[in-house]
Structures are given as structure tokens and as C-alpha cells.
Design a protein around this motif. Sequence first.
Motif, PDB file in Angstrom:
ATOM      1  N   ALA A 161       0.832  -1.208   0.000  1.00 29.44           N
ATOM      2  CA  ALA A 161       0.000   0.000   0.000  1.00 29.44           C
ATOM      3  C   ALA A 161       0.862   1.252   0.000  1.00 29.44           C
ATOM      4  CB  ALA A 161      -0.935  -0.003   1.205  1.00 29.44           C
ATOM      5  N   LEU A 162       1.892   1.266   0.835  1.00 24.78           N
ATOM      6  CA  LEU A 162       2.776   2.428   0.914  1.00 24.78           C
ATOM      7  C   LEU A 162       3.562   2.617  -0.378  1.00 24.78           C
ATOM      8  CD1 LEU A 162       4.124   1.941   4.543  1.00 24.78           C
ATOM      9  CD2 LEU A 162       2.715   3.851   3.754  1.00 24.78           C
ATOM     10  N   LEU A 163       4.056   1.531  -0.928  1.00 21.21           N
ATOM     11  CA  LEU A 163       4.899   1.612  -2.122  1.00 21.21           C
ATOM     12  C   LEU A 163       4.115   2.122  -3.319  1.00 21.21           C
ATOM     13  CD1 LEU A 163       7.700   1.151  -3.259  1.00 21.21           C
ATOM     14  CD2 LEU A 163       7.092  -1.242  -3.672  1.00 21.21           C
ATOM     15  N   LEU A 164       2.929   1.592  -3.547  1.00 24.24           N
ATOM     16  CA  LEU A 164       2.160   1.997  -4.718  1.00 24.24           C
ATOM     17  C   LEU A 164       1.585   3.404  -4.557  1.00 24.24           C
ATOM     18  CD1 LEU A 164       1.114   1.362  -7.492  1.00 24.24           C
ATOM     19  CD2 LEU A 164      -0.833   0.175  -6.461  1.00 24.24           C
ATOM     20  N   SER A 165       1.188   3.757  -3.352  1.00 21.51           N
ATOM     21  CA  SER A 165       0.582   5.076  -3.139  1.00 21.51           C
ATOM     22  C   SER A 165       1.610   6.197  -3.133  1.00 21.51           C
ATOM     23  CB  SER A 165      -0.171   5.099  -1.812  1.00 21.51           C
ATOM     24  OG  SER A 165       0.733   5.020  -0.714  1.00 21.51           O
ATOM     25  N   GLY A 166       2.855   5.880  -2.769  1.00 21.26           N
ATOM     26  CA  GLY A 166       3.859   6.914  -2.628  1.00 21.26           C
ATOM     27  C   GLY A 166       3.800   7.630  -1.296  1.00 21.26           C
ATOM     28  N   SER A 167       2.955   7.132  -0.393  1.00 18.14           N
ATOM     29  CA  SER A 167       2.816   7.759   0.917  1.00 18.14           C
ATOM     30  C   SER A 167       3.892   7.259   1.880  1.00 18.14           C
ATOM     31  CB  SER A 167       1.430   7.450   1.497  1.00 18.14           C
ATOM     32  OG  SER A 167       1.280   8.019   2.779  1.00 18.14           O
ATOM     33  N   GLU A 168       4.185   8.072   2.879  1.00 14.91           N
ATOM     34  CA  GLU A 168       5.161   7.680   3.894  1.00 14.91           C
ATOM     35  C   GLU A 168       4.490   7.113   5.137  1.00 14.91           C
ATOM     36  OE1 GLU A 168       7.567  11.071   4.678  1.00 14.91           O
ATOM     37  OE2 GLU A 168       8.609  10.985   2.737  1.00 14.91           O
ATOM     38  N   LYS A 169       3.153   7.182   5.179  1.00 14.22           N
ATOM     39  CA  LYS A 169       2.458   6.646   6.349  1.00 14.22           C
ATOM     40  C   LYS A 169       1.147   5.991   5.931  1.00 14.22           C
ATOM     41  CE  LYS A 169       0.158  11.008   7.532  1.00 14.22           C
ATOM     42  NZ  LYS A 169      -0.070  12.011   8.603  1.00 14.22           N
ATOM     43  N   LEU A 170       0.732   5.035   6.723  1.00  8.25           N
ATOM     44  CA  LEU A 170      -0.503   4.312   6.447  1.00  8.25           C
ATOM     45  C   LEU A 170      -1.713   5.074   6.971  1.00  8.25           C
ATOM     46  CD1 LEU A 170       0.834   0.810   7.460  1.00  8.25           C
ATOM     47  CD2 LEU A 170       0.021   1.398   5.160  1.00  8.25           C
ATOM     48  N   LEU A 171      -2.794   4.997   6.224  1.00  9.99           N
ATOM     49  CA  LEU A 171      -4.064   5.525   6.687  1.00  9.99           C
ATOM     50  C   LEU A 171      -4.742   4.490   7.581  1.00  9.99           C
ATOM     51  CD1 LEU A 171      -5.943   8.005   6.327  1.00  9.99           C
ATOM     52  CD2 LEU A 171      -7.000   6.791   4.399  1.00  9.99           C
ATOM     53  N   VAL A 172      -4.641   3.225   7.194  1.00 10.60           N
ATOM     54  CA  VAL A 172      -5.162   2.102   7.984  1.00 10.60           C
ATOM     55  C   VAL A 172      -4.084   1.026   8.029  1.00 10.60           C
ATOM     56  CG1 VAL A 172      -6.942   0.323   8.172  1.00 10.60           C
ATOM     57  CG2 VAL A 172      -7.541   2.587   7.282  1.00 10.60           C
ATOM     58  N   THR A 173      -3.642   0.660   9.219  1.00 14.88           N
ATOM     59  CA  THR A 173      -2.655  -0.408   9.360  1.00 14.88           C
ATOM     60  C   THR A 173      -3.289  -1.750   9.017  1.00 14.88           C
ATOM     61  OG1 THR A 173      -3.170  -0.622  11.716  1.00 14.88           O
ATOM     62  CG2 THR A 173      -1.354   0.852  11.109  1.00 14.88           C
TER      63      THR A 173
END
Length: 384
Positions: A336-348
Motif C-alpha cells: 500500500a505504501l509503495l504503490l501510493s507513494g505515501s510515507e504513512k498508512l491511513l489504515v494499518t
Amino acid sequence: MIQSRKPYAIYVITKHGMKTGKELFHSLKGADLFVSPKFISEAPKGSKLLSLPMEPTLRETFMEYDCHIFVISVGAVVRMISPLLVSKKTDPAVLCIDDQAKFTICVLSGHVGRGNFFTQKISGLLENIPVITTASDVSGTLTVDILGRELGWNLEDQDRNVTRACAAVVNETKVMFVQETGEPNFWPLEKDLPKGIEYSSSLEYVDPKDYEILLIASDRTDIKIETPEIYSNSVIYRPKSLVLGLGCDKGIPTDIVENGIVKVLKEYNLSLDSIKAIASVDAKKEEPAFLEISEKYGWEFRTFSPEKLDQVEGISEISKAASEYVGTRSVSEAAALLLSGSEKLLVTKQKYKETEGGKNLTVAIARIPFAARSEHHPVILEKI
């Protein structure tokens, strides 16, 4: 627009109309040309016979095409199509071109049916004058009912407050656009927002009584519950902002995957309409349930090697099962983090299993970190 429709139907009944019809038939990929019996012998190969009167043909074709192009007078076309109209949600675009091809006129479904888009396209091909009468397009302001559609945004409810919002924008009354997520170029980045429209990246300090209407881009579903006074005076858009990271036991049924996703989204008040993609490890590249669910909802499906997933920072826990079976410390969260490009999760990582001894699913969610609009353009509300 209905996905199974053909793109264009062109109708000609005169000698000059045949010239225009031929030009469009050869220029528009997938177009069908309907020609009256008098001129069918002069028509290009593959043309279809048009009944006269035209009503029998139109009853068969009207819902079969995205765009109907009549080289016929507007008045005649209006009379012929009026019994066939159902709803602006489903009616196709209807264009009229005069017999000398001086004008291309949008007659029906300018916004939702993309009639204005088709009008500009056909006018460009014929090098004539486009005639568009929808107020938002003429005034150069936001088109409320299709805002962000080219970016994949969905309007949550096409019937709730949309007409009122369209009027507010066109009349340049006080409107607030709140963008919690989504692409910033819903309006050209180089242009200021239209007159009357203010902008905020948060609902926190927005008082709905101060505005004629609120336009909200969000992937949250709790606005109605948490702030009912805002919800009642708003139109809500669902940008494609969420990426789901998925892990599972081999051979998991598709319905269990779907049920698990829906349950997690509901628990965390996130919209199914805002999912852009799903992601997993390469070992799941051919997992039938993932392939089927991505096809059903039109979601992109990406997988990554264990080595790439192991490089991702920001995961909440190391998975012993993932390490043992697919060679990486995290599947759903890292994907989820890799594809989104985000540094943090919205839902673990959330675990889902329907029955004792049943197949396991894990779901993690990340929000795509869209860039903000330039500070020069928006009016950002701040706490006083």
C-alpha cells in the motif's frame, strides 16, 4: 456515458449533408453512418440505411451510441428525439450540424453525456463554429456535475444539491471548495479559481451557513454523521485517492476478499468509490480473487518483488507469515505504501476471516499524497 455503447452515429438526409457525413465517417473512429434511401448508393462502404420517417431507426439506435450527430435542423431533431429521452444520467449526447456545415450545435447532454466535449471535437474537425449554451461553459466556471471526471472523480449523488450548486457557481454567489484529497488540477493550476469560489484543504473551520453551497472532495464517508449541517449543504466528490495493500491465503474466494475490503472501509469510514488500485507481492500476481476484483471495479492491480517491499519504511509490524511464505517482512502494508507513494498508512494491517479454519485476508490502506494547489490560487481558511 454507458460503457457498452458505440461511439458515434451520424445521420444524413440531403446531398450537402452527405458530404459532411462522409468527412465525419472517415475521421471518427468507430462511427456508423446512417443515410436516407435516396443517397444510400452514394454512401461509403459500410454505411447503414436510414428509415424515413427516421423514428423507427432512432428507436433502435438512440441508447446504442454515446454521441448522435445529425446533419439535420435542430427543430426536426428535437421533435424526433423527445419521446426517447429518459434522464440526463443516461441520455446520450445529441449534436446538430446545419446543411452547409457552418455550425456544430450541442442539443442534448452537454455535461454528463459529454455533448460539449463532442461539439468542440466535431467543430474542430469541420473547422466550423461550435454552439454551446450551458451556462458554466459559457461563463468559464466550474461544471459542478462533471467536475474532476477526467481525473476519475465520482459525484457521490447526482440528485442531491447538484442543481442548486450549479446555480450558485454560475451566479457567482459565495461557494466554498474543500479539498481533503484528490488531484489539485481539477481546475487549471495556472488559473485563479472562478469568481465567488473560495478554497480550503480542511472542513475544520468552515461554517456552512456562510456559503450558498459547499463542494467537497473527500474519501471520507463520515461527513454525514460527524457534521450533518455541512453534509446537508454540500455536494461531495470522490477522487481516486486510496490504495489497498492486500495479502491472502492462496485460493481465497473472491467474495471473501470483497467482503473483507467492504468491512474495513466501513469500519474506517472510507469510500469504496475512492479506491484507485490494489497492490500485493509478486507471488500473488495471478491470484484469481485479486484479478477478478480488480476487473470488477476497474482498479489497477500492481505487485512488487519481496526485495522492493522489504525496502519500504513505515510498516507497523513485521509479519512472520509473510517472511516464511513469500520472503518479505510485510505484504499488505508495504505494498500500500509503495504503490501510493505515501510515507504513512491511513489504515494499518487488518486481518479478516469469515469462518473458523477459513482463508485469511489482510488489508492495509494508504492515501495518495497529492500535491496542494499553489498558494497563489486558493484562499486557505485559518483559525482566528
